[in-house]
Each structure stands twice: as C-alpha cells, then as structure tokens.
Write an enzyme that holds these catalytic residues in place. Structure first.
Site, PDB file in Angstrom:
ATOM      1  N   GLY A 139       0.855  -1.178   0.000  1.00 16.94           N
ATOM      2  CA  GLY A 139       0.000   0.000   0.000  1.00 16.94           C
ATOM      3  C   GLY A 139       0.887   1.221   0.000  1.00 16.94           C
ATOM      4  O   GLY A 139       2.116   1.129  -0.009  1.00 16.94           O
ATOM      5  N   ASP A 140       0.282   2.400   0.010  1.00 14.38           N
ATOM      6  CA  ASP A 140       1.027   3.648   0.007  1.00 14.38           C
ATOM      7  C   ASP A 140       1.984   3.685  -1.196  1.00 14.38           C
ATOM      8  O   ASP A 140       1.542   3.574  -2.323  1.00 14.38           O
ATOM      9  CB  ASP A 140       1.769   3.852   1.328  1.00 14.38           C
ATOM     10  CG  ASP A 140       0.838   3.914   2.535  1.00 14.38           C
ATOM     11  OD1 ASP A 140      -0.389   3.906   2.321  1.00 14.38           O
ATOM     12  OD2 ASP A 140       1.313   3.959   3.661  1.00 14.38           O
ATOM     13  N   HIS A 141       3.273   3.756  -0.965  1.00 15.00           N
ATOM     14  CA  HIS A 141       4.236   3.948  -2.065  1.00 15.00           C
ATOM     15  C   HIS A 141       4.638   2.604  -2.690  1.00 15.00           C
ATOM     16  O   HIS A 141       5.810   2.258  -2.761  1.00 15.00           O
ATOM     17  CB  HIS A 141       5.483   4.673  -1.541  1.00 15.00           C
ATOM     18  CG  HIS A 141       5.202   6.053  -1.050  1.00 15.00           C
ATOM     19  ND1 HIS A 141       4.516   6.305   0.120  1.00 15.00           N
ATOM     20  CD2 HIS A 141       5.499   7.268  -1.575  1.00 15.00           C
ATOM     21  CE1 HIS A 141       4.408   7.613   0.299  1.00 15.00           C
ATOM     22  NE2 HIS A 141       4.993   8.221  -0.715  1.00 15.00           N
TER      23      HIS A 141
END
Length: 731
Positions: free
Chosen positions: A320-322
């Site tokens: 998730g995120d980056h």
C-alpha cells in the site's frame, strides 16, 4: 467422525501497534492477545521500554521517500511529480482561459515551472483530439492560467506537469486524525534524481545504526505513491490503487526514451483524463512505462533490502502507500529479496491478494484501524460490527490460502477503551492461530480449476475491479462479488490475460470467467476483435471446457454482434440496432441445477440491460423486465453460463459454485464436502484427514453436511462458529 476439541490458549502470529506513555496497558494487551510483535504506526513512536520486552519482535516503519523534510526542503527540484489534467472547458470565443489548477489542493499540487511548459505540457482540442501547436497558447504563471487560441464551441484541456509537495498518505492521516500545524507535512521526493538516489541509502543506513532493537524494517512502501490527488477542500479527487500518475518526471521520460527508442507524451499519462486507470485497456506505451518503472524500482529496492540484511534485520513491505512499481505479480518482484509482505485486509479478496504473493511471510492488517474516526465514545456497536464482518469475510479466504500473521494498526490506547472489542479480537486471534496450526502446510481440496480472463491477467491477481481496495463502488460491486465468492470457494483460481490465450497458455482449467462492463480492461474490449482470441476460446468450450460470462463479457460492437462470444453464451445484448427483429425467447425454466438452492429473491446487483436469448437452445434460468438475467447454453461438448451481475452474498456464492460445477460438467462433485445451508461452507484438507465447516453468518445454523464420500450428518453451528471433523475415509 468426531468433533475435535479446541486447544489450550496459544501465542504468536500477531502484531499490535504500540505508542508512547502506554506501557503497562500495552503489556496487558500483549499478554491477553498472545501477541509476539509490536509496531509503530504513522504518527506514533515506540518507547525504548517496549522495544526491550522479551519474546516480542519489534517492527520499525521506514519511509524511504517521505518523512525526510530536512533533505527534501533543500532539494525541491527533486520532489515527486504528476502529469495532471485541467477541467475540460468549452470555448465560447476565439480566446479561452483555463485555470488548470482549479479543483486541486494547493498544499499538495504545485505547477512545475522549473521545466518549460512549452516543451513538457500539452493543450488538446478534445473535440478533434488534436494537440495544439505551442504558438497557440501561453501560460500566465502568476495566476496559473493557460490562455489559448480556440475554435468556438470546441472543448479544450491542459495536461500539465506538477510537483507533489505533500505526501498524500501522510496528508490523509494528518487530516483524518486532526494532527494540527505542529506536525510537519512530509515532502515526497523522487529517487530518479541523483541527490535523492544517494540520500535514500545513506538515510537508511543511518536509521539502521540508530535503531539496533528493530527486528523487522517495514518499508511503507518504497518510492512511488499510488494515484491519490486531493481537491481544493482537501478531499479525495482522484484515487486509483494501481495508478502510476505519481511516478512521472522529466528525467524518467528522458531515460525512457533512451531505453525504448521513442518519446512518451503527456497524453500517455493523462489518457483523456482517465490516467490509465485499472479499468482501461492498457496501451502498449503504458505497458512499456510500467515495465520501465518496475525494473527501476526493483533494482533500487533491492539495494535497500540488501542493506537491511547487512544489519541482520529482516525487510518487509507494506502493500500500500508507495507501492507502485513493486507490483508483486510482475516479473521483477522476486529480485528484491524481501522477507515478507504486509497488507490491509478489507475483505476476502484483499486477503487473497496478499496471501497469493510469492514471499516468505504474509501478514494481514485487519479492520478496523484504531483511529479516532472510528474509535470514539458511543461507537461500540459499529466497531464490533466492522470487526466481525471483516473477520468473517477474511476467514473464508484464509481457509483457502492462509496468512502467516495477522495484526492491527493505529493507536492501541483508543482500542483499549473498548473492552468488548478487545475481548473479540482476543477470541479472534485464538481462532486464527488454531486454524493456522492445522492448515499452514496442508493444501485444500479443489472442486475445479477456474481462470479469470481479462486484459491484465496475472499482474492484477485478485485485483480486478478495485479502485481503492476493500471499498464499495457502484459499478464494481456486481463484479467484485464474484471475486469475493471465489476467495473462499473450494476452487483453484488463476488470472490469465488475452496474451496468454494468444500464446495458447493459461487454458489448463475447467472454467474461464470473463466479466466486466463493455470496453473495460476486465471485459476485454478490442481484444475480442482478434480472431485468434475468439477462435481459441470457442475451441476451448467446444472441446468440453466451461465459460462463464458476467455483465458484458466479450463485449464490443462488430459484425452484427455486441457479445463477440454470443454463439458460445447463447445470449447477446440489444444495443438498438436489432429492435426490428422479434426476440421470441422469453420463457424461463421452472427449475435448473444452478438455481436449485435459491431460497430468496435473486440479486444480480446493477444488472445488464437488454440481454436476450439467441435461440430456443439457450436455457433461460432467470428472466425479468424483458431481459435475460441468468442462462446456460451448450456449445459443442462444453457449456457456457451467462449471469447479468453477482454481488457478494451467501446465496450468490452458492449460485456461482453451482454454475462452475455445471459449466465444468462436475455436478456430481457438488455433494462432496458440502453443506445444504448456503450460510455454511466446507473446506477439506485430505493430507490431514480433516475438514472444517464454517458458519459465515451471525445466525445459529442447523444443516446437513456431506463428507468426501457424500455421506450426510446434521450439524448445528453458532453464529460465526466453526467445527473441525475427522475425515480418515476421505484421504
């Protein structure tokens, strides 16, 4: 057969969040829940006394390309960038102004004037599709306005290069948790640039030296954030969990041109304003750019992981995120050398998305997160309801492909205020550890092999129809319901692309499922104009295979058909061109194998309008509003089933299972490891000589349950209960 007794309380396989000034309570919860790992979250830090606990592993979050403002603020030229589109504006005269920053959050997005807009930006006439000559437009940098020479009543847009000056995930957490101005706003930076590339390794090594008590470095994730852009009010404007808008930079474009021999344009990213979202059939240019980005990210991520290993720590990645460029089903992921993956479990689909990754360890973060938008006074019932729904859906999937660990995130001090919730997750953790101990190394019995066919194939394993994972969307739920049903069903699931079909790969299965709205990547669009694709699919069914089409399968208007596999499916969709031809076939069968278990009104979700049967050979199973909603059709030695949509429910899961059994000529298999009541499901593990019956509802259920030989016994399970049964004869 006899019921096995529940083992005594166990410990391990559970990660909990920690925070400062909460030591004694943390000890209490760790002991109660049997947790063996503690983690920090975004916005929290672990105190030293928690890191010193015996028998408790320490997870340390690490941000590679954000959270380093001392560096980032001195290297703003290397901040991350986007290609973004202005609003589409209709010209009313021969000169038109477009305020291209309108609708964007100025604290997140800032136009990149460090690079000449005349070289890197683009203005398009959206009426003709043409790119305007740069002599026909100019930029007022003070007001962020494009002044364009226009044709009256044509539509125009500006594709502009912009800096992302506030990390969108930290921004989301900042706004959700009301952190206030005393919390520094993270500036993300791009490691394609030399100073940033050098800094990420130096900063990580300094952090490793400063954190000797950390056992697992949790990268959240690496370098490029999935597409998440906010509007002028700080609300989500555009989100795509698979989006690549945040990976672009002039340097990336120049490096790409050197590597691939052609230059990408702003339109290759803006894509008519759709930004190459998950639902678009990917262009060759976008596929090339994904591959280019993935190779770059894998090479640099491996260097960081190798550095972690040099300090005798394990490296894990939060899915998730980056995470863009680190797609775990792509060709370069294994080269990174990670010790595990962690992801957020929103439902059964996202659990399988995590557990299917080829990695040494898989951990799921369960819901709800311990955040103040959920854990507030008076919200007790809603908190428990979310936790129970989350576990019930996840458990189905876990029985098919288990996680190695589970955990929670957020502020433990918030959850501590809700004793009923703490008791529930104590019981949940105990049940999970019991399941894991039984099935960790046991392969479940599979009734059939099912391949989901779309334009993405393996790259989007368990990821079709996802905008932001685990969230409901109107045009998605009727298809995500199929994946949710498959996530816990006793079938082997694979994901294949049209390229696999062309290469004559991926057809080692009993049933192919093609589902989605017309012209999306998941239905397939122009792929069904390829004679090689339709010929091989027809041949597969004709020789005895099964095909299930849901929604608008094989849909693209050509040669007198909208469904290009209408001959296989036995149905087509009326798009207005054949209204002068009578549709004679409108009588549904009184009964059919597929609907034998139906006990309440059928729910097809959004449905697909105006589907009709082609001939009397099509078996119409459900018909309403002068439309076919469910049908079956023999094609050669094989069978096809058409379903107009299938949201997730117990009844629809059973309907899909019956459709798979019918399409694959495996009706006789249905009554093996089978519960008469569709709220129960049975999972068998032949090498262990055991099978498990789970209750996916909150109701007490009494039902006949069949073993591997088709012998029935009556069982009663409490709401959300499960029971393990010996099955020596079924080995």
């Amino acid at each position: 057969m006899e019921q096995q007794t529940k083992p005594q309380k166990t410990r391990g396989h559970l990660t909990l969040p920690g925070e400062e000034n909460f030591y004694q309570e943390t000890l209490e919860i760790l002991d109660r829940l049997g947790a063996d790992a503690i983690r920090d979250s975004d916005g929290t830090e672990l105190p030293e006394n928690v890191k010193d606990l015996d028998g408790v592993m320490v997870y340390g979050k690490y941000f590679t390309a954000r959270g380093h403002n001392a560096f980032a603020s001195q290297h703003l030229f290397e901040a991350s960038r986007y290609y973004l589109s202005s609003d589409f504006v209709t010209a009313s005269g021969e000169e038109t102004e477009i305020a291209f920053m309108s609708g964007y959050f100025a604290q997140q997005i800032r136009p990149d004037y460090d690079h000449d807009p005349q070289k890197w930006w683009e203005v398009r006439d959206r009426t003709t599709g043409e790119v305007l000559d740069t002599a026909l437009w100019k930029i007022d940098r003070n007001q962020n306005i494009a002044i364009i020479q226009t044709v009256p009543f044509h539509v125009y847009s500006v594709s502009f290069l912009a800096y992302g000056i506030w990390d969108p995930v930290q921004m989301y957490n900042y706004l959700t948790n009301d952190w206030g101005e005393d919390v520094e706003k993270h500036i993300p930076f791009d490691i394609r640039y030399p100073e940033s590339e050098k800094y990420v390794e130096e900063a990580l090594e300094a952090w490793l030296k400063a954190n000797p008590k950390v056992d697992f470095v949790r990268f959240t994730t690496f370098f490029y954030q999935f597409s998440l852009v906010f509007d002028q009010e700080g609300k989500e404007k555009y989100v795509d969990w698979y989006g690549y808008t945040n990976t672009v930079s002039p340097k990336a474009l120049e490096d790409f041109e050197r590597a691939y021999g052609y230059r990408l344009t702003p339109e290759d990213f803006v894509d008519e304003g759709y930004y190459n979202c998950n639902f678009r059939v990917p262009s060759q240019a976008f596929r090339d750019y994904q591959d280019f980005t993935a190779r770059f990210v894998a090479q640099h991520a491996k260097r960081l992981v190798d550095l972690v290993h040099q300090y005798n720590k394990k490296a894990i990645m939060f899915l998730g995120d980056h995470w863009i460029g680190v797609e775990p089903w792509g060709p370069y992921f294994a080269e990174i050398g990670l010790d595990g993956v962690v992801g957020s479990v929103g439902d059964g689909v996202t659990l399988r998305l995590i557990s299917s990754i080829e990695a040494p360890m898989h951990e799921g973060r369960f819901l709800p997160y311990f955040f103040p938008d959920t854990f507030f006074e008076g919200n007790d019932e809603a908190i428990l309801a979310e936790a129970k729904d989350n576990w019930t859906k996840a458990r189905r999937a876990l029985m098919r492909e288990p996680l190695d660990r589970i955990g929670y995130g957020g502020y433990l001090s918030l959850a501590y205020k809700f004793p009923d919730f703490i008791q529930y997750i104590e019981d949940l953790a105990e049940e999970y550890r019991d399941i894991l101990a039984r099935i960790e190394h046991a392969k479940p019995r599979q009734m059939a092999k099912v391949a989901v066919l779309n334009a993405w194939g393996k790259l989007r394993s368990w990821g079709s129809h996802i905008v932001a994972h685990g969230k409901w969307y109107k045009l998605c739920y009727s298809y995500l319901g199929v994946l949710e049903a498959l996530a816990g069903m006793d079938v082997e699931v694979s994901f294949i692309s049209f390229d696999d079909v062309r290469a004559d790969l991926g057809l080692d299965c009993d049933v192919i499922i093609n589902m989605g709205d017309a012209y999306t990547a998941f239905s397939g669009a122009e792929n069904f104009l390829d004679p090689e694709v339709v010929t091989r699919l027809r041949q597969f069914v004709h020789q005895g295979g099964g095909f299930i089409g849901i929604g608008e399968p094989s849909a693209i208007q050509a040669q007198g058909r909208f469904f290009q596999l209408a001959d296989v499916l036995g149905v087509d969709k009326e798009v207005g061109f054949s209204q002068s031809t009578d549709k004679y076939f409108d009588q549904a069968l009184d009964q059919h194998f597929i609907t034998a278990d139906v006990h309440e009104a059928l729910d097809f979700g959004e449905t697909t309008a105006n589907v009709y049967a082609l001939s009397a050979e099509t078996e119409i199973i459900a018909y309403a509003n002068q439309e076919v909603h469910l049908a079956s059709h023999d094609f050669g030695q094989g069978r096809a089933v058409y379903i107009t949509g299938l949201p997730y429910s117990a009844q629809n899961t059973r309907l899909l299972k019956r459709a798979i059994a019918y399409a694959s000529h495996k009706e006789v298999e249905l009554n093996r490891y089978f519960a008469q009541d569709d709220r129960l499901e049975v999972n068998a593990y032949p090498t262990r000589g055991e099978y498990c019956v789970i209750n996916n509802s909150a109701d007490q259920v009494t039902s006949l349950v069949y073993d591997g030989q088709g012998r029935a016994q009556k069982l009663t399970l409490p709401g959300a209960g499960l029971v393990w049964l010996k099955d020596v004869e079924g080995r």
